[in-house]
Design a protein around this motif. Structure first.
Motif, PDB file in Angstrom:
ATOM      1  N   TYR A   1      19.518 -41.350 -65.931  1.00 27.93           N
ATOM      2  CA  TYR A   1      20.478 -41.314 -64.836  1.00 27.93           C
ATOM      3  C   TYR A   1      20.062 -42.352 -63.801  1.00 27.93           C
ATOM      4  O   TYR A   1      18.879 -42.509 -63.501  1.00 27.93           O
ATOM      5  N   VAL A   2      21.042 -43.051 -63.258  1.00 32.68           N
ATOM      6  CA  VAL A   2      20.756 -44.040 -62.212  1.00 32.68           C
ATOM      7  C   VAL A   2      20.872 -43.347 -60.864  1.00 32.68           C
ATOM      8  O   VAL A   2      21.911 -42.779 -60.524  1.00 32.68           O
ATOM      9  N   VAL A   3      19.780 -43.374 -60.095  1.00 31.15           N
ATOM     10  CA  VAL A   3      19.723 -42.697 -58.803  1.00 31.15           C
ATOM     11  C   VAL A   3      19.463 -43.727 -57.718  1.00 31.15           C
ATOM     12  O   VAL A   3      18.591 -44.598 -57.867  1.00 31.15           O
ATOM     13  N   ASN A   4      20.221 -43.655 -56.632  1.00 32.84           N
ATOM     14  CA  ASN A   4      20.000 -44.542 -55.489  1.00 32.84           C
ATOM     15  C   ASN A   4      18.926 -43.949 -54.586  1.00 32.84           C
ATOM     16  O   ASN A   4      19.082 -42.842 -54.059  1.00 32.84           O
ATOM     17  N   VAL A   5      17.828 -44.677 -54.429  1.00 29.70           N
ATOM     18  CA  VAL A   5      16.725 -44.224 -53.583  1.00 29.70           C
ATOM     19  C   VAL A   5      16.765 -45.005 -52.277  1.00 29.70           C
ATOM     20  O   VAL A   5      16.723 -46.242 -52.296  1.00 29.70           O
ATOM     21  N   PRO A   6      16.844 -44.340 -51.112  1.00 25.15           N
ATOM     22  CA  PRO A   6      16.899 -45.034 -49.823  1.00 25.15           C
ATOM     23  C   PRO A   6      15.709 -45.969 -49.637  1.00 25.15           C
ATOM     24  O   PRO A   6      14.573 -45.612 -49.958  1.00 25.15           O
TER      25      PRO A   6
ATOM     26  N   GLY B   1      16.272 -48.778 -53.548  1.00 24.36           N
ATOM     27  CA  GLY B   1      17.325 -49.263 -54.435  1.00 24.36           C
ATOM     28  C   GLY B   1      17.571 -48.268 -55.551  1.00 24.36           C
ATOM     29  O   GLY B   1      17.297 -47.069 -55.417  1.00 24.36           O
ATOM     30  N   THR B   2      18.061 -48.754 -56.669  1.00 23.29           N
ATOM     31  CA  THR B   2      18.359 -47.867 -57.790  1.00 23.29           C
ATOM     32  C   THR B   2      17.121 -47.641 -58.658  1.00 23.29           C
ATOM     33  O   THR B   2      16.274 -48.521 -58.781  1.00 23.29           O
ATOM     34  N   ASN B   3      17.037 -46.461 -59.212  1.00 17.84           N
ATOM     35  CA  ASN B   3      15.921 -46.127 -60.094  1.00 17.84           C
ATOM     36  C   ASN B   3      16.442 -45.315 -61.269  1.00 17.84           C
ATOM     37  O   ASN B   3      17.343 -44.486 -61.114  1.00 17.84           O
ATOM     38  N   ARG B   4      15.881 -45.586 -62.458  1.00 13.50           N
ATOM     39  CA  ARG B   4      16.294 -44.846 -63.658  1.00 13.50           C
ATOM     40  C   ARG B   4      15.485 -43.558 -63.770  1.00 13.50           C
ATOM     41  O   ARG B   4      14.256 -43.591 -63.794  1.00 13.50           O
TER      42      ARG B   4
END
Length: 465
Positions: free
Chosen positions: A355-360, A363-366
């Motif tokens: 799942y692609v998650v946006n981390v404040p 950026g994006t992390n898998r």
């Protein structure tokens, strides 16, 4: 077959079907410095104090030359049978299996992964000691150097573990470059602080008593203590150069042009040269400052009290560095378990789906469900073991002893002999065997000293108190 050829010919993939590698020798050097200049540098003043002005720097230089030499041998085995155009070996154990066979591979895997786990435990101990040192430093500054400023390590181990649980969700080695560069900068920072404080202490005339042979029997220690401490010091110095266990994984991040072995040799030369310079400065200046009473960790042993804010900064640098170094050493073990599980349960969405998650601010992390659970459990495990065995110098010495001979010397020399087709009983063959035998003796001696140190510590240690 057509699909495989299409993947391999894709501009986005390398010749083995993996996503194209983008690493450079500069990034590889940062990985090496992050892996090598770790908690080991902090124990070198104590180690030199056990051995003295002659044996201390001599043994450091010997370990430096041996490590650099065998790392060159290891880099040439990344591709086999030809070091430039052969098939890639993505991990250390895969390399041993390809060149030496399955039985040797099992021995290598045991040595490598037990040490990777051990380094994670050692870094958890060291980071907590530095956190405690900051608190004590402020307490001493406020209440005087004779104040009772006892602070338990355990809460700080938990804080370190929480940070590592979050960072362990970085999917793989290829995405560690930013963290590794930051950690390398931190290692330079606290090394410079330790060197500067040592010079200031020497210049101030408040230096400790030193000797050519180190601690003096009958005055500082008994003859038995001198012997065991010298063995342990050798183990600490071996640990200070322990990066062979992640060398192949670092090399596997390099782009294929120029050839990986050339880039990795350049990175190894750069990394080992820088670290040896810092080791000599920290070890010798630290010994010159503290003499035979040098503490086990020269930034947390409180030979330095003032300026307290500079000591605090040095320990903050250590903590940040160890946060990154923990990931550099742990990623190969993460990958081993995850690759095995994916092969064991190839149809499992829990293992494979990301799942692609946006981390404040990041950026994006898998993210992957299995990865989150497994890596969290692993970090908790290393933290609990660190709580049970918080012995800084003894643990570092044992880790160094266990890793040095098999991973730094035995496997690189054996694989070189096979790959280069060196005739038995030739001068090169005999030289390699003598080097391996000498280093085995050194490792056994260092392990004996460290185990004896742990036994002594356990006699007075009470867990969780």
């Amino acid at each position: 077959m057509a699909m495989e050829l299409q993947i391999r010919n894709s501009s986005k993939h390398d010749d083995d079907g993996h996503l194209k590698r983008t690493g450079t020798w500069v990034i590889a050097s940062a990985h090496i410095v992050t892996a090598v200049i770790g908690s080991g540098v902090l124990s070198l003043a104590w180690a030199v104090a056990q051995l003295g002005w002659i044996a201390g720097p001599a043994i450091l230089l010997i370990f430096s030359v041996i490590t650099l030499f065998t790392s060159f041998l290891l880099t040439d085995c990344y591709r086999y049978p030809d070091s430039v155009h052969g098939m890639r070996n993505h991990t250390y154990t895969e390399m041993v299996k390809t060149i030496l066979g399955g039985i040797q591979c099992k021995f290598c895997g045991l040595a490598q992964y037990v040490n990777l786990i051990g380094v994670g435990i050692g870094y958890t101990i060291t980071a907590s000691i530095s956190m405690v040192a900051i608190r004590k430093s402020n307490c001493f500054h406020k209440n005087g150097h004779d104040a009772v400023c006892h602070t338990p390590n355990y809460p700080f181990m938990i804080i370190f573990a929480v940070v590592e649980i979050l960072l362990s969700q970085i999917p793989d080695f290829h995405e560690l470059s930013g963290l590794s560069i930051l950690a390398a900068i931190m290692s330079f920072g606290y090394s410079f602080i330790g060197i500067g404080l040592s010079i200031a202490k020497i210049a101030g005339g408040n230096r400790g008593k030193t000797s050519l042979t180190g601690v003096i029997v009958g005055e500082d220690v008994t003859s038995q203590q001198k012997l065991w401490n010298s063995f342990q010091a050798i183990g600490n110095m071996a640990f200070a150069y322990a990066f062979s266990m992640v060398l192949v994984e670092i090399q596997d991040t390099l782009k294929s042009s120029p050839p990986e072995n050339q880039s990795m040799k350049r990175a190894s030369l750069c990394g080992v040269t820088i670290t040896t310079l810092f080791y000599l400065l920290c070890g010798l200046l630290g010994y010159g400052a503290f003499g035979n009473k040098a503490p086990g960790n020269f930034l947390t042993g409180f030979g330095f009290y003032e300026p307290y804010w500079l000591v605090d900064i040095g320990n903050v640098f250590i903590i940040v560095h160890l946060v990154g170094a923990y990931q550099v050493f742990t990623q190969p073990f993460f990958q081993l378990v995850e690759n095995w599980c994916r092969k064991r349960w190839p149809e499992s969405k829990f293992m494979a789906k990301e799942y692609v998650v946006n981390v404040p601010l990041v950026g994006t992390n898998r993210m992957n469900g299995f990865r989150v659970i497994w890596r969290t459990v692993y970090v908790i495990f290393t933290t609990v073991v660190a709580m049970l065995l918080p012995f800084f110098n003894s643990v570092l010495g044992l880790l160094g002893a266990c890793a040095f001979w098999p991973l730094t010397v035995y496997f690189p020399t054996e694989m070189y002999l096979v790959q280069a087709k060196v005739p038995k009983f030739s001068m090169i063959w005999i030289g390699m065997k003598l080097l391996s035998g000498f280093c085995l003796i050194v490792s056994l001696v260092a392990a004996a000293g460290s185990i004896q140190g742990i036994i002594v510590d356990l006699k007075v240690y009470k867990p969780f108190k």
